[in-house]
Design a protein around this motif. Structure first.
Motif, PDB file in Angstrom:
ATOM      1  N   UNK A   1       0.869  -1.226   0.002  1.00 37.93           N
ATOM      2  CA  UNK A   1      -0.128   0.056   0.064  1.00 37.93           C
ATOM      3  C   UNK A   1       0.769   1.408   0.015  1.00 37.93           C
ATOM      4  N   UNK A   2       0.681   2.205  -0.722  1.00 41.13           N
ATOM      5  CA  UNK A   2       1.066   3.331  -0.881  1.00 41.13           C
ATOM      6  C   UNK A   2       0.617   4.640  -0.516  1.00 41.13           C
ATOM      7  N   UNK A   3       1.341   5.440   0.484  1.00 44.43           N
ATOM      8  CA  UNK A   3       0.700   6.546   1.040  1.00 44.43           C
ATOM      9  C   UNK A   3       1.185   7.833   0.247  1.00 44.43           C
ATOM     10  N   UNK A   4       0.160   8.534  -0.551  1.00 45.78           N
ATOM     11  CA  UNK A   4       0.606   9.711  -1.453  1.00 45.78           C
ATOM     12  C   UNK A   4       1.016  10.963  -0.657  1.00 45.78           C
ATOM     13  N   UNK A   5       1.536  11.829  -1.653  1.00 39.89           N
ATOM     14  CA  UNK A   5       1.805  13.311  -1.302  1.00 39.89           C
ATOM     15  C   UNK A   5       3.221  13.362  -0.858  1.00 39.89           C
ATOM     16  N   UNK A   6       4.070  14.450  -1.443  1.00 37.06           N
ATOM     17  CA  UNK A   6       5.402  14.520  -1.272  1.00 37.06           C
ATOM     18  C   UNK A   6       5.876  15.594  -0.511  1.00 37.06           C
ATOM     19  N   UNK A   7       4.970  16.412   0.333  1.00 33.77           N
ATOM     20  CA  UNK A   7       5.662  17.538   0.908  1.00 33.77           C
ATOM     21  C   UNK A   7       4.652  17.828   2.102  1.00 33.77           C
ATOM     22  N   UNK A   8       5.200  18.142   3.399  1.00 34.04           N
ATOM     23  CA  UNK A   8       4.372  18.628   4.497  1.00 34.04           C
ATOM     24  C   UNK A   8       5.300  19.525   5.415  1.00 34.04           C
ATOM     25  N   UNK A   9       4.604  19.972   6.373  1.00 27.55           N
ATOM     26  CA  UNK A   9       5.313  20.755   7.473  1.00 27.55           C
ATOM     27  C   UNK A   9       4.764  20.011   8.832  1.00 27.55           C
ATOM     28  N   UNK A  10       5.524  20.359   9.773  1.00 30.41           N
ATOM     29  CA  UNK A  10       4.909  20.019  11.073  1.00 30.41           C
ATOM     30  C   UNK A  10       5.967  20.364  12.222  1.00 30.41           C
ATOM     31  N   UNK A  11       5.733  19.533  13.443  1.00 30.59           N
ATOM     32  CA  UNK A  11       6.558  19.595  14.610  1.00 30.59           C
ATOM     33  C   UNK A  11       7.408  18.398  14.616  1.00 30.59           C
TER      34      UNK A  11
END
Length: 331
Positions: A58-68
């Protein structure tokens, strides 16, 4: 924790919202509590199976994120719990992994997020800001009349603003609706033209006193590209970029090829992927983007925000060109 995954390629319906164990960071890794996730048109291409890559399901999409940063793995130094960061997974060639409430990554992938930049701004500028910045270095706008297609989109909104800052003589912006044209005008376009109108090339010719634009940045493709070639100035350059454009490449007919030859025109492609490994370039580029945004010289245009569970709905909106600026997921 919650994630969005797909077990196979297909339409938006293959995206499922699931509960999975919260990952533990390993040697040299940290776990980041995700605050905002960036979406790109390319994410829909990958999900459909139209990208030239093989996914591991199974593949988790999306290539960019911001967080802590919320947890440190063994041996981690130089970053602490509570640090504000952005995570450009694409830099490591990873086409997914960010559509999750928490994300484990190597510390080498962390980019410190200045306090002046919000998590949403950070997630929104990782790929599209870089794309625009580097494209304008590839084909500079200084002293030239430039035309930006899809100017209210994620990359287009950056191109309009950065082209002005980098010395374009005039910026012509196109979009498909009056609302999007108004956005492009607000961002600094000198002229706005609807490419939904069949006579838009004639309007561009009038606005350029018959000469045409010196540069066209095109991520639309299809008929819009064909007409763009007809209106491009002598010695002008057409720049092809982006998932939508490269999936509508088509073929040049003999008249178009003759036009390129007789008018000394250039057609070039642009992708940021070959540049990620250039020493120091990424850090310098993010410093420049953070400075421009933090000082208010550039607006990060965020159009739509969807809950993480509604990623399929966000994909449908992207494919239907119903979005403006950057589309974000909020876990």
């Amino acid at each position: 924790m919650k994630v969005v995954r797909l077990a196979r390629n297909g339409g938006p319906e293959v995206l499922t919202y699931e509960e999975v164990p919260t990952p533990t960071p390993g040697e040299g890794q940290v776990r980041v509590r995700v605050k905002a996730i960036g979406l790109n048109f390319g994410d829909t291409v990958i999900r459909q199976g139209d990208a030239p890559v093989r996914l591991e399901f199974p593949f988790i999409p999306c290539m960019e994120a911001a967080g802590v940063v919320e947890a440190l793995g063994p041996g981690v130094t130089g970053v602490g719990v509570g640090a504000r960061v952005v995570i450009p997974l694409f830099v490591a060639g990873r086409l997914g992994g960010a559509a999750a409430e928490s994300l484990v990554v190597e510390t080498s992938l962390l980019v410190p997020l200045p306090d002046a930049i919000s998590f949403e701004q950070g997630a929104a500028m990782m790929l599209q800001g870089l794309t625009a910045l580097w494209m304008l270095a590839h084909v500079p706008p200084a002293g030239r009349v430039v035309l930006v297609h899809a100017a209210a989109g994620g990359v287009g909104s950056w191109l309009v603003q950065l082209a002005r800052l980098k010395g374009a003589r005039s910026v012509i912006a196109t979009a498909s609706t009056p609302e999007k044209l108004a956005v492009a005008r607000r961002l600094g376009a000198d002229v706005v033209v609807s490419y939904a109108e069949p006579d838009w090339p004639a309007r561009v010719r009038v606005e350029t006193e018959g000469r045409g634009p010196d540069v066209i940045y095109d991520q639309v493709g299809g008929e819009v590209r064909r007409l763009g070639l007809e209106v491009l100035a002598i010695q002008g350059t057409l720049v092809i970029y982006g998932g939508a454009a490269t999936h509508q490449l088509g073929e040049l007919d003999s008249a178009q090829v003759l036009g390129l030859y007789s008018r000394n025109q250039f057609v070039t492609g642009f992708s940021g992927w070959p540049l990620f490994g250039v020493p120091g370039l990424l850090a310098r580029s993010y410093d420049e983007l953070f400075t421009l945004v933090g000082s208010g010289q550039v607006e990060v245009l965020i159009g739509q925000r969807y809950p993480l569970a509604d990623l399929a709905q966000a994909h449908r909106a992207l494919r239907a060109r119903e979005t403006t600026g950057k589309v974000l997921l909020i876990p």
